[in-house]
Motif scaffolding. Structure first.
Motif, PDB file in Angstrom:
ATOM      1  N   ARG A 100       0.805  -1.217   0.000  1.00 35.16           N
ATOM      2  CA  ARG A 100       0.000   0.000   0.000  1.00 35.16           C
ATOM      3  C   ARG A 100       0.841   1.271   0.000  1.00 35.16           C
ATOM      4  NH1 ARG A 100      -5.264  -1.492   3.634  1.00 35.16           N
ATOM      5  NH2 ARG A 100      -5.654  -3.433   2.558  1.00 35.16           N
ATOM      6  N   ALA A 101       2.115   1.136  -0.289  1.00 34.50           N
ATOM      7  CA  ALA A 101       2.962   2.321  -0.270  1.00 34.50           C
ATOM      8  C   ALA A 101       4.248   2.008  -1.011  1.00 34.50           C
ATOM      9  CB  ALA A 101       3.297   2.703   1.167  1.00 34.50           C
ATOM     10  N   SER A 102       5.020   3.039  -1.265  1.00 39.23           N
ATOM     11  CA  SER A 102       6.342   2.780  -1.821  1.00 39.23           C
ATOM     12  C   SER A 102       7.287   3.897  -1.410  1.00 39.23           C
ATOM     13  CB  SER A 102       6.288   2.693  -3.349  1.00 39.23           C
ATOM     14  OG  SER A 102       5.895   3.933  -3.873  1.00 39.23           O
ATOM     15  N   ALA A 103       8.568   3.550  -1.297  1.00 34.97           N
ATOM     16  CA  ALA A 103       9.607   4.551  -1.066  1.00 34.97           C
ATOM     17  C   ALA A 103      10.287   4.729  -2.412  1.00 34.97           C
ATOM     18  CB  ALA A 103      10.581   4.060  -0.003  1.00 34.97           C
ATOM     19  N   SER A 104      10.038   5.851  -3.037  1.00 32.43           N
ATOM     20  CA  SER A 104      10.321   5.950  -4.463  1.00 32.43           C
ATOM     21  C   SER A 104      11.499   6.822  -4.851  1.00 32.43           C
ATOM     22  CB  SER A 104       9.098   6.522  -5.185  1.00 32.43           C
ATOM     23  OG  SER A 104       8.017   5.644  -5.065  1.00 32.43           O
ATOM     24  N   ARG A 105      11.710   7.897  -4.136  1.00 30.50           N
ATOM     25  CA  ARG A 105      12.637   8.895  -4.646  1.00 30.50           C
ATOM     26  C   ARG A 105      14.090   8.505  -4.405  1.00 30.50           C
ATOM     27  NH1 ARG A 105      10.897  12.025  -8.245  1.00 30.50           N
ATOM     28  NH2 ARG A 105      11.749  14.000  -7.518  1.00 30.50           N
ATOM     29  N   LEU A 106      14.954   8.995  -5.244  1.00 29.52           N
ATOM     30  CA  LEU A 106      16.399   8.990  -5.033  1.00 29.52           C
ATOM     31  C   LEU A 106      17.085   7.648  -5.234  1.00 29.52           C
ATOM     32  CD1 LEU A 106      15.881  11.414  -2.165  1.00 29.52           C
ATOM     33  CD2 LEU A 106      17.606  11.921  -3.882  1.00 29.52           C
ATOM     34  N   GLY A 107      16.393   6.702  -5.858  1.00 29.54           N
ATOM     35  CA  GLY A 107      17.069   5.477  -6.281  1.00 29.54           C
ATOM     36  C   GLY A 107      17.407   4.498  -5.182  1.00 29.54           C
ATOM     37  N   ILE A 108      16.629   4.520  -4.098  1.00 32.00           N
ATOM     38  CA  ILE A 108      16.971   3.617  -2.996  1.00 32.00           C
ATOM     39  C   ILE A 108      16.748   2.146  -3.371  1.00 32.00           C
ATOM     40  CG2 ILE A 108      16.628   5.289  -1.150  1.00 32.00           C
ATOM     41  CD1 ILE A 108      13.882   4.068  -0.757  1.00 32.00           C
ATOM     42  N   GLY A 109      15.819   1.894  -4.318  1.00 34.41           N
ATOM     43  CA  GLY A 109      15.606   0.511  -4.773  1.00 34.41           C
ATOM     44  C   GLY A 109      16.834  -0.031  -5.481  1.00 34.41           C
ATOM     45  N   ALA A 110      17.587   0.853  -6.124  1.00 34.36           N
ATOM     46  CA  ALA A 110      18.812   0.421  -6.806  1.00 34.36           C
ATOM     47  C   ALA A 110      19.857  -0.038  -5.787  1.00 34.36           C
ATOM     48  CB  ALA A 110      19.373   1.571  -7.646  1.00 34.36           C
TER      49      ALA A 110
END
Ligand code: SF4
Length: 665
Positions: A181-191
């Protein structure tokens, strides 16, 4: 006994496969509260100052806010901190949903990842049992799909799973971490998560979180709930629908998109379509949205229902929230049904819904300008929507031109050359900003845009209205019950703010007033991000339920830390200064603190310089934006001062830097 927090972090070295449950220092909670504040402290203490984002020594910290897991309404934010591959500065994206409260209930305040796993893994945290598990079968899977598979194989339907998609696995700079129900999206943290070889973190917690004075705490929580009801029944008159209520924001409830579609830019932040919104479009878009929106959804312990479950025939369901409803549609000059379709694929891939559409529109602009050619785009379909899907697939796989675009517009333009830099026109600190281009400079938003380091929408949102109301009568009505102001003077500032004439932008609010207003708004963001409270109930909307006057009571009765307004302001200032210090240590300077050149049509270089000068002074920073030795001492940050002196960032007596540098160098 620790209250509100658990007193334990989980530190995991992925290179060695080592898992440690570490007792934390309660003194740091008093100084930094939790969430963003203690994340920043960990990053300062434990990651080398010059570490590269994809180094094993970079940390990836999942920090819960101090109030997460308590009954405080809307306290559900996980603050994810690392060094960003996009900006090379500290990233602190955050996600709502259910992850943070679940982690607290499992007995941990943070998960701190270091090193790199030699193979793809996921973490399974189930109270005291913590495992690093093989994730080779999850390679290439979508973020939502991954969560479903993990829950099934663990036979834990209530596990909360934060996962990356293909974009994170391939270290795409705009990769997000998705959490249902959410995402942490900014600044490329998934990378960074992908680089560490972690596909997902699954958590299930069934313990308790202690509250210092429960009866008192619940009384404050109930007061917040009561106020939300009253505030929702009384939307603020005279502002666009999205600002009239609470939430973050309520895109899924609303059908009237006149303001976004006519104020924000289409394409690569390029074209404003002032006449776009018509009754016909409204009717059509309402039908599209009603057809795909199956139900509204809330984050943990919040009545606001900002998100929605979206079901488009032929593709799997997903959760949509916030402004991503429009970003793909507007970047492609397309229709809402396209936006709902592509957002599903983008969510499964795990990409940032703000940057990614801009990057794709940027590529198409370069193609139209002949900077990219058919040889860069082999097999690209001829229709615009097809082009967007084609580009998205290539970006997340880093295939061909997708490999270049996967680094975002700033870095891609550097690589492509041939004048491509001119097309990467909407960046702050190397990161795509909101697709907004405006007329007259607004001094408040000039400061928030330029000096903010979160690079998200909160750099233009706050408790002070974004623009003056048209008439004095309306302004008088607004200030009547404006109890959230930290000081009565802010009411007068707003009352005197006129749309035109002597008391209008850019010279009103005055430089001094602008500094004070921005300081207040920024303070609220830093408090929310440390307590883990959703900005949609505090620092983001007008007249929110949480504010400077009631927050201290939540901290005192919840965490058992004696807190008053002055103490809270000081803690927020300390956290804000520490985040800045981390970035200063990595080379950020005044030259980096600027909005996109074309953000406002009318610019005022002298006024802008004066705004920065005075704001820096106001914050206790020198003319380069570096916190002075004196202000660092006052904030119990002497270790930062000593480090700055050792590195020559500050000199022993002058508190100045010898050169005007920037991260560009
Ligand atoms: S206000 Fe909206 S985004 Fe914020 S916690 Fe509540 S439901 Fe989630």
């Amino acid at each position: 006994m620790r209250y509100a927090e658990t007193g334990f972090n989980l530190e995991i070295d992925l290179s060695r496969g080592n898992i440690e449950r570490v007792v934390t220092d309660p003194g740091l909670t008093v100084l930094h509260l939790g969430g963003l504040g203690t994340n920043a402290r960990l990053l300062w203490d434990k990651a080398p100052a010059d570490v590269t984002p994809f180094s094993p020594d970079n940390l990836l910290i999942f920090g819960t806010g101090l109030l997460c897991g308590t009954p405080a309404v809307g306290a559900n934010r996980t603050i994810v901190t690392t060094y960003s591959p996009q900006t090379l500065l500290m990233a602190y994206s955050m996600m709502g949903g259910f992850f943070a409260p679940e982690l607290k209930l499992a007995g941990y305040d943070k998960v701190v990842l270091r090193g790199k796993s030699p193979s793809l893994v996921y973490l399974w945290i189930h109270n005291d049992k913590v495992e690093i598990r093989d994730a080779s079968h999850l390679r290439g899977k979508g973020a939502g799909e991954t969560a479903d598979i993990i829950r099934e194989e663990l036979n834990e339907p209530y596990a909360q799973v934060a996962a990356i998609g293909l974009a994170g696995e391939n270290r795409v700079f705009m990769a997000s971490i998705e959490q249902g129900r959410a995402s942490a999206s900014r600044l490329g943290i998934g990378a960074v998560m992908g680089d560490k070889g972690v596909k997902a973190i699954a958590v299930r917690g069934t313990k308790d979180v202690n509250v210092a004075r429960p009866a008192e705490f619940i009384k404050y929580c109930n007061a917040v709930l009561e106020y939300i009801k009253i505030r929702e029944a009384n939307p603020i008159p005279g502002v666009m629908p999205i600002l009239a209520g609470l939430g973050s924001p309520q895109e899924m409830k609303l059908f009237d998109e006149k303001w976004h579609t006519t104020s924000f830019m289409w394409g690569n932040s390029r074209t404003r379509r002032k006449d776009f919104w018509t009754e016909e479009i409204e009717e059509k878009w309402r039908e599209v949205q009603e057809n795909v929106r199956t139900r509204l959804l809330s984050c943990y312990n919040c009545p606001m229902k900002c998100g929605a479950s979206i079901s488009v025939p032929g593709i799997s369901n997903y959760m949509m929230k916030c402004y991503s409803k429009l970003t793909y549609t507007m970047a492609a000059y397309s229709d809402l049904d396209f936006g709902f379709k592509i957002a599903q694929r983008a969510t499964e891939y795990g990409v940032d819904g703000f940057s990614t559409p801009q990057v794709m529109a940027f590529a198409l602009e370069l193609y139209e300008a002949g900077i990219l050619t058919d040889s860069d785009m082999p097999g690209m379909p001829s229709d615009t929507e097809g082009k967007f899907f084609w580009l998205l697939d290539r970006i997340v796989r880093r295939e061909g031109i997708g490999d270049v675009l996967a680094d975002g517009t700033y870095w891609a333009a550097q690589k492509i050359g041939k004048g491509a830099e001119e097309f990467a026109h909407n960046n702050i600190k190397k990161h795509e900003q909101l697709p907004l281009k405006l007329g007259m400079l607004n001094p408040i938003y000039f400061l928030m845009y330029s000096t903010g380091e979160k690079i998200n929408i909160t750099q233009i949102e706050g408790q002070f209205p974004q623009e003056p109301f048209p008439t004095r009568e309306e302004r008088e009505e607004f200030v009547k019950d404006w109890s959230q102001v930290p000081d009565e003077k802010f009411k007068q500032y707003f009352l005197d703010w006129e749309p035109r004439g002597e008391h209008s932008n850019p010279y009103y609010p005055t430089v001094q007033m602008s500094c004070e207003i921005v300081d207040w708004m920024e303070r609220m963001h830093f408090i929310d991000d440390s307590l883990g409270v959703c900005a949609g109930l505090s620092s983001f909307p007008l007249k929110p339920p949480y504010h400077m006057h009631n927050y201290p009571a939540f901290i005192s009765s919840g965490a058992g830390i004696d807190m008053d307004e002055a103490g809270l302001a000081q803690a927020a200032k300390r956290n804000r200064t520490l985040v800045r210090a981390i970035n200063i240590r990595r080379g950020m300077r005044r030259a980096d603190e600027k909005p996109p050149e074309d953000h406002w049509r009318k610019r005022f270089p002298e006024l802008e310089a004066q705004l920065l000068d005075e704001y820096y002074k106001f914050k206790g920073w020198n003319s380069q934006g570096i916190p002075t030795a004196e202000s660092l001492h006052e904030l119990n940050l002497d270790y930062v001062k000593d480090d700055f002196i050792r590195r020559g960032i500050l000199t022993d007596n002058q508190q100045t830097t010898p050169e005007n540098t920037s991260t560009e160098k």
